[in-house]
Design a protein around this motif. Structure first.
Motif, PDB file in Angstrom:
ATOM      1  N   GLU A   1       1.618  10.684  -0.687  1.00  0.00           N
ATOM      2  CA  GLU A   1       2.207   9.783   0.306  1.00  0.00           C
ATOM      3  C   GLU A   1       2.156   8.333  -0.172  1.00  0.00           C
ATOM      4  O   GLU A   1       3.122   7.586  -0.033  1.00  0.00           O
ATOM      5  CB  GLU A   1       1.471   9.903   1.645  1.00  0.00           C
ATOM      6  N   LEU A   2       1.022   7.951  -0.749  1.00  0.00           N
ATOM      7  CA  LEU A   2       0.867   6.579  -1.217  1.00  0.00           C
ATOM      8  C   LEU A   2       1.823   6.284  -2.373  1.00  0.00           C
ATOM      9  O   LEU A   2       2.420   5.208  -2.439  1.00  0.00           O
ATOM     10  CB  LEU A   2      -0.579   6.318  -1.625  1.00  0.00           C
ATOM     11  N   ARG A   3       1.996   7.235  -3.269  1.00  0.00           N
ATOM     12  CA  ARG A   3       2.959   7.052  -4.371  1.00  0.00           C
ATOM     13  C   ARG A   3       4.385   6.892  -3.844  1.00  0.00           C
ATOM     14  O   ARG A   3       5.158   6.082  -4.347  1.00  0.00           O
ATOM     15  CB  ARG A   3       2.904   8.235  -5.334  1.00  0.00           C
TER      16      ARG A   3
ATOM     17  N   LEU B   1      -2.167  -7.360  -0.551  1.00  0.00           N
ATOM     18  CA  LEU B   1      -1.960  -6.320  -1.558  1.00  0.00           C
ATOM     19  C   LEU B   1      -0.600  -5.699  -1.274  1.00  0.00           C
ATOM     20  O   LEU B   1      -0.306  -5.348  -0.127  1.00  0.00           O
ATOM     21  CB  LEU B   1      -3.011  -5.217  -1.459  1.00  0.00           C
ATOM     22  N   THR B   2       0.208  -5.574  -2.288  1.00  0.00           N
ATOM     23  CA  THR B   2       1.484  -4.889  -2.124  1.00  0.00           C
ATOM     24  C   THR B   2       1.243  -3.382  -2.130  1.00  0.00           C
ATOM     25  O   THR B   2       0.148  -2.918  -2.488  1.00  0.00           O
ATOM     26  CB  THR B   2       2.456  -5.244  -3.259  1.00  0.00           C
ATOM     27  N   TYR B   3       2.249  -2.637  -1.739  1.00  0.00           N
ATOM     28  CA  TYR B   3       2.121  -1.182  -1.796  1.00  0.00           C
ATOM     29  C   TYR B   3       1.833  -0.715  -3.213  1.00  0.00           C
ATOM     30  O   TYR B   3       1.035   0.186  -3.433  1.00  0.00           O
ATOM     31  CB  TYR B   3       3.391  -0.502  -1.260  1.00  0.00           C
ATOM     32  N   ARG B   4       2.464  -1.341  -4.180  1.00  0.00           N
ATOM     33  CA  ARG B   4       2.240  -0.975  -5.584  1.00  0.00           C
ATOM     34  C   ARG B   4       0.781  -1.259  -5.990  1.00  0.00           C
ATOM     35  O   ARG B   4       0.133  -0.430  -6.631  1.00  0.00           O
ATOM     36  CB  ARG B   4       3.209  -1.758  -6.475  1.00  0.00           C
ATOM     37  N   GLU B   5       0.265  -2.431  -5.615  1.00  0.00           N
ATOM     38  CA  GLU B   5      -1.119  -2.792  -5.945  1.00  0.00           C
ATOM     39  C   GLU B   5      -2.111  -1.880  -5.219  1.00  0.00           C
ATOM     40  O   GLU B   5      -3.111  -1.447  -5.808  1.00  0.00           O
ATOM     41  CB  GLU B   5      -1.395  -4.242  -5.570  1.00  0.00           C
ATOM     42  N   LEU B   6      -1.839  -1.585  -3.950  1.00  0.00           N
ATOM     43  CA  LEU B   6      -2.710  -0.707  -3.177  1.00  0.00           C
ATOM     44  C   LEU B   6      -2.769   0.679  -3.804  1.00  0.00           C
ATOM     45  O   LEU B   6      -3.847   1.265  -3.949  1.00  0.00           O
ATOM     46  CB  LEU B   6      -2.219  -0.613  -1.728  1.00  0.00           C
TER      47      LEU B   6
ATOM     48  N   ALA C   1      -6.134   2.332  -5.306  1.00  0.00           N
ATOM     49  CA  ALA C   1      -6.610   3.591  -4.721  1.00  0.00           C
ATOM     50  C   ALA C   1      -6.779   4.665  -5.793  1.00  0.00           C
ATOM     51  O   ALA C   1      -7.775   5.386  -5.805  1.00  0.00           O
ATOM     52  CB  ALA C   1      -5.641   4.066  -3.646  1.00  0.00           C
ATOM     53  N   HIS C   2      -5.827   4.734  -6.709  1.00  0.00           N
ATOM     54  CA  HIS C   2      -5.928   5.731  -7.768  1.00  0.00           C
ATOM     55  C   HIS C   2      -7.025   5.388  -8.766  1.00  0.00           C
ATOM     56  O   HIS C   2      -7.686   6.281  -9.301  1.00  0.00           O
ATOM     57  CB  HIS C   2      -4.569   5.940  -8.436  1.00  0.00           C
ATOM     58  N   ALA C   3      -7.264   4.109  -9.007  1.00  0.00           N
ATOM     59  CA  ALA C   3      -8.379   3.700  -9.870  1.00  0.00           C
ATOM     60  C   ALA C   3      -9.714   4.078  -9.225  1.00  0.00           C
ATOM     61  O   ALA C   3     -10.624   4.566  -9.904  1.00  0.00           O
ATOM     62  CB  ALA C   3      -8.315   2.200 -10.157  1.00  0.00           C
TER      63      ALA C   3
ATOM     64  N   SER D   1     -12.457   6.786 -10.667  1.00  0.00           N
ATOM     65  CA  SER D   1     -13.857   6.401 -10.845  1.00  0.00           C
ATOM     66  C   SER D   1     -14.788   7.368 -10.118  1.00  0.00           C
ATOM     67  O   SER D   1     -15.834   7.765 -10.647  1.00  0.00           O
ATOM     68  CB  SER D   1     -14.059   4.974 -10.340  1.00  0.00           C
ATOM     69  N   LEU D   2     -14.422   7.744  -8.899  1.00  0.00           N
ATOM     70  CA  LEU D   2     -15.244   8.687  -8.133  1.00  0.00           C
ATOM     71  C   LEU D   2     -15.287  10.051  -8.822  1.00  0.00           C
ATOM     72  O   LEU D   2     -16.351  10.674  -8.917  1.00  0.00           O
ATOM     73  CB  LEU D   2     -14.698   8.826  -6.711  1.00  0.00           C
TER      74      LEU D   2
END
Length: 64
Positions: free
Chosen positions: A9-11, A31-36, A40-42, A46-47
């Motif tokens: 959904e975020l993509r 934060l733009t949608y692209r930055e968000l 989020a994926h970073a 990491s998790l």
């Protein structure tokens, strides 16, 4: 109802709205949608690298 993962959904939102602000905080930082999507994926990567997986509770500390 079909389940769509939040990451998908975020993509979709990032592709559709790109540089449109997605988040604005009380200090007017944006934060733009692209930055968000990228952040989020970073965080997810990491998790996962730290051993998190499906069904495991995690805690995230957000600093201002």
């Amino acid at each position: 109802m079909t389940h769509v993962p939040w990451s998908t959904e975020l993509r979709v939102l990032a592709a559709r709205f790109g540089d449109t602000p997605a988040v604005v905080d009380g200090r007017q930082r944006r934060l733009t949608y692209r930055e968000l999507c990228a952040r989020a994926h970073a965080l997810a990567a990491s998790l996962i690298a730290g051993g998190a997986g499906p069904g495991q509770p995690i805690a995230v500390l957000l600093r201002g």
